[in-house]
Design a protein around this motif. Sequence first.
Motif, PDB file in Angstrom:
ATOM      1  N   LEU A  25      -4.726   5.374   1.629  1.00 64.58           N
ATOM      2  CA  LEU A  25      -4.726   4.742   2.967  1.00 64.58           C
ATOM      3  C   LEU A  25      -6.274   5.214   3.480  1.00 64.58           C
ATOM      4  O   LEU A  25      -6.726   4.143   4.227  1.00 64.58           O
ATOM      5  CB  LEU A  25      -4.005   5.671   4.070  1.00 64.58           C
ATOM      6  CG  LEU A  25      -2.452   4.848   4.202  1.00 64.58           C
ATOM      7  CD1 LEU A  25      -1.674   4.389   2.961  1.00 64.58           C
ATOM      8  CD2 LEU A  25      -1.657   5.589   5.344  1.00 64.58           C
ATOM      9  N   ALA A  31       1.084   0.017   6.129  1.00 62.25           N
ATOM     10  CA  ALA A  31       1.376   0.140   4.660  1.00 62.25           C
ATOM     11  C   ALA A  31       2.827   0.628   4.307  1.00 62.25           C
ATOM     12  O   ALA A  31       3.617  -0.197   4.332  1.00 62.25           O
ATOM     13  CB  ALA A  31       0.337   1.260   4.349  1.00 62.25           C
ATOM     14  N   VAL A  80      -3.332   1.824   9.469  1.00 59.24           N
ATOM     15  CA  VAL A  80      -3.199   1.408   7.834  1.00 59.24           C
ATOM     16  C   VAL A  80      -1.787   1.657   7.526  1.00 59.24           C
ATOM     17  O   VAL A  80      -1.117   1.019   7.381  1.00 59.24           O
ATOM     18  CB  VAL A  80      -4.046   2.325   6.872  1.00 59.24           C
ATOM     19  CG1 VAL A  80      -3.729   1.838   5.530  1.00 59.24           C
ATOM     20  CG2 VAL A  80      -5.524   1.835   7.333  1.00 59.24           C
ATOM     21  N   HIS A  81      -1.328   2.920   8.251  1.00 59.64           N
ATOM     22  CA  HIS A  81      -0.065   3.455   7.848  1.00 59.64           C
ATOM     23  C   HIS A  81       1.057   2.655   8.408  1.00 59.64           C
ATOM     24  O   HIS A  81       2.015   2.235   7.898  1.00 59.64           O
ATOM     25  CB  HIS A  81       0.160   4.970   8.315  1.00 59.64           C
ATOM     26  CG  HIS A  81       1.605   5.409   8.185  1.00 59.64           C
ATOM     27  ND1 HIS A  81       2.135   5.520   6.780  1.00 59.64           N
ATOM     28  CD2 HIS A  81       2.530   5.716   9.097  1.00 59.64           C
ATOM     29  CE1 HIS A  81       3.286   6.090   6.914  1.00 59.64           C
ATOM     30  NE2 HIS A  81       3.569   6.273   8.258  1.00 59.64           N
ATOM     31  N   TYR A 138      -1.114   9.068  -1.666  1.00 65.20           N
ATOM     32  CA  TYR A 138      -0.874   8.247  -0.598  1.00 65.20           C
ATOM     33  C   TYR A 138      -2.061   8.204   0.428  1.00 65.20           C
ATOM     34  O   TYR A 138      -2.449   7.413   0.977  1.00 65.20           O
ATOM     35  CB  TYR A 138       0.588   8.505   0.012  1.00 65.20           C
ATOM     36  CG  TYR A 138       0.888   7.314   1.179  1.00 65.20           C
ATOM     37  CD1 TYR A 138       1.082   6.038   0.831  1.00 65.20           C
ATOM     38  CD2 TYR A 138       0.858   7.757   2.433  1.00 65.20           C
ATOM     39  CE1 TYR A 138       1.644   5.190   1.882  1.00 65.20           C
ATOM     40  CE2 TYR A 138       1.027   6.897   3.656  1.00 65.20           C
ATOM     41  CZ  TYR A 138       1.486   5.625   3.319  1.00 65.20           C
ATOM     42  OH  TYR A 138       1.676   4.738   4.153  1.00 65.20           O
ATOM     43  N   ASP A 139      -2.290   9.630   0.909  1.00 65.00           N
ATOM     44  CA  ASP A 139      -3.378   9.735   2.082  1.00 65.00           C
ATOM     45  C   ASP A 139      -4.601   9.145   1.303  1.00 65.00           C
ATOM     46  O   ASP A 139      -5.343   8.600   2.082  1.00 65.00           O
ATOM     47  CB  ASP A 139      -3.478  11.158   2.256  1.00 65.00           C
ATOM     48  CG  ASP A 139      -2.380  11.520   3.151  1.00 65.00           C
ATOM     49  OD1 ASP A 139      -1.474  10.754   3.675  1.00 65.00           O
ATOM     50  OD2 ASP A 139      -1.891  12.599   3.388  1.00 65.00           O
ATOM     51  N   ILE A 166       0.772  -1.217  -0.074  1.00 68.57           N
ATOM     52  CA  ILE A 166      -0.264   0.168  -0.101  1.00 68.57           C
ATOM     53  C   ILE A 166       1.017   1.258   0.035  1.00 68.57           C
ATOM     54  O   ILE A 166       1.541   1.580   0.962  1.00 68.57           O
ATOM     55  CB  ILE A 166      -1.001   0.047   1.054  1.00 68.57           C
ATOM     56  CG1 ILE A 166      -1.567  -1.208   1.135  1.00 68.57           C
ATOM     57  CG2 ILE A 166      -1.565   1.052   1.209  1.00 68.57           C
ATOM     58  CD1 ILE A 166      -2.558  -1.569   2.467  1.00 68.57           C
ATOM     59  N   TYR A 194      -6.282   5.969  10.077  1.00 70.24           N
ATOM     60  CA  TYR A 194      -5.153   6.215   9.124  1.00 70.24           C
ATOM     61  C   TYR A 194      -3.787   5.648   9.928  1.00 70.24           C
ATOM     62  O   TYR A 194      -2.830   5.043   9.016  1.00 70.24           O
ATOM     63  CB  TYR A 194      -4.994   7.625   9.193  1.00 70.24           C
ATOM     64  CG  TYR A 194      -3.795   8.099   8.373  1.00 70.24           C
ATOM     65  CD1 TYR A 194      -4.104   8.533   6.951  1.00 70.24           C
ATOM     66  CD2 TYR A 194      -2.524   8.374   8.737  1.00 70.24           C
ATOM     67  CE1 TYR A 194      -3.235   8.827   6.052  1.00 70.24           C
ATOM     68  CE2 TYR A 194      -1.691   8.693   7.828  1.00 70.24           C
ATOM     69  CZ  TYR A 194      -1.872   9.052   6.700  1.00 70.24           C
ATOM     70  OH  TYR A 194      -0.836   9.588   5.938  1.00 70.24           O
TER      71      TYR A 194
END
Length: 590
Positions: free
Chosen positions: A462, A480, A476-477, A458-459, A404, A473
């Motif tokens: 996510l 990712a 996920v980060h 990218y945001d 991701i 967020y």
Amino acid sequence: MKTFFLSMAGAFAAMFVFILLVVSFFVILIVGATNSAPPAPDRIVLSLDLNMELPDQSPVGGLAAFSQTPGFIDLLTKLKAAEADDAVKGLYLRGAMIGVGSARAEELRQAFHSFRDSGKFIIAHTQGTYGMSGPSALRSLTAADEIWIQPGTDLFATGVTFETEFLAGLFEKIDVRSEIYPFYEYKNAPNSYNETAYTEPHREAMTALADSIWDVSLSDIADDRGLSVESVRSALESGPKSAQEVIDLKIMDKLGWPEEAEDAAKERAGEDAELVELATYMPPTISLKAPLIAVVGGEGPIVTGGAEGGSPFSSPPAFASDAIARAILDAGDNDKVKAIVFRVDSPGGSPTASDQIWRAIKRVQEKGKPVVVSMGSVAASGGYYVSAGADYIMADRSTITGSIGIFGGKFALEGAFNKIGVTFDTVSVGGEFADAYGTGTFTQAQEAEVKAWLKRGYDRFLGIVGEGRGMTYDEVHEVARGRVWSGEDAIEKGLVDEIGGFMDAIDKAKELGGIDADVTPRLTFYPRRKSGFEALESLFGVSEETARVAYMLGTVANDDRMQVLIEDLARADAVNSGQMLAVGPRLREH
């Protein structure tokens, strides 16, 4: 004038081929009408040669569609249907000489176990030597009742190796500056341009992935053969083994030649048993009143636009956003379709195209139509993007997923051109960013704008994952940052709902679509698969000269290492034209 005559010659050649095919078609119809079809065998042994190179999904265009080339998932559905066919007694399996891919080996193994559980047998034969193909060729065989190996051969089922090419050293020699920015440190695809070797995060991710695939492969082989994992590990990690050693280690059962194993399979099936290729086997028909499940297939790089165009001698893009989004929407509009299975086999591609496909899934869900994603060998980066919004995601333990993240930028080519005496001068209006994608390097302001643009992409990625997976967020980060995961690890990270193959996804779609567990649904495919003669239409208007060029290019492109260079050039061209990419690392497993 020469071009005119070549075009006319090509047109006459195409017309001649068409007339010949039409005549042949009617001859076949006449012969078929005057001769009764041979009765179906009372006892069938299906045959499957794993040396066949098959796409994951049946092609929808080009010569491959004309020849009705089956996809890998077609073999799985036929094998499943054969479980209920009393005429089918067993399966004769020819082992691959090279790897079939770890995820594909896993789905085959699962299908073979289900086939055996239905009361049918499997006899496998291998000619042994797998070279540097990893464990997948062996792993695809060990679910058989009985494995034969050809005398005088060796088994060479090594561990898992990933090989990556790095171009930064070349760029330095020719004075090309790679200004490609990954988001974030595990986004390894641009490392091929930016580095001369693995970075620590790159090596960490690849090592964890290789360990996962090797461990689950050893576990499957050991379970199938009734051995301990450590004994299998010791045997395979100690180098090539002769056929007799393989039998002594109980990894296989018998020495013998292919025809002997084939005869053994037919003898086990009973008197007058006949061998029928799985690819041509016609399973019993399913009632037209059976509930429908739509299968939408996306394979290969994700690109914007439709699926038409290109050479008719090659398949059109199988993961073009217009075509796949339309297929999903059409399936959603069909009131008879109870659920959709979206089969994804892709390393990623355009975030814009991925976004379009993601939105199509959301639209059919708004109509109350559930979507189940079945991940094939790889569903990474853009391949994960298009999957993230599904109601349920299934992957094999060996599926490569996640990644991701995105990257973008350009190659500053001015220095390379200067070396050969080519210079550039520029007139630019419209702001400082107007000439950002020229041949020179980015200014500080341009670099800042490019990175801000990539961060927004990218945001958004996510945010889509977080919405689909019920994660924040930050959650996920954490998983990712461009990192790839095996399906086994993706379960633990919350990126996948369940380990399972294509047939498991069909079962889940039945459940979500309100179809009783004991009911066999009909499968309908989107985009609609063309008949052989529909696919033939794409051949008209092609000159003889074009056909020759297309054939030669297709032959060259089939070489694995040449394919790597072609993909590198395609990615470089996309990045250099100012595109953002959501593409995972290229993994050549061997």
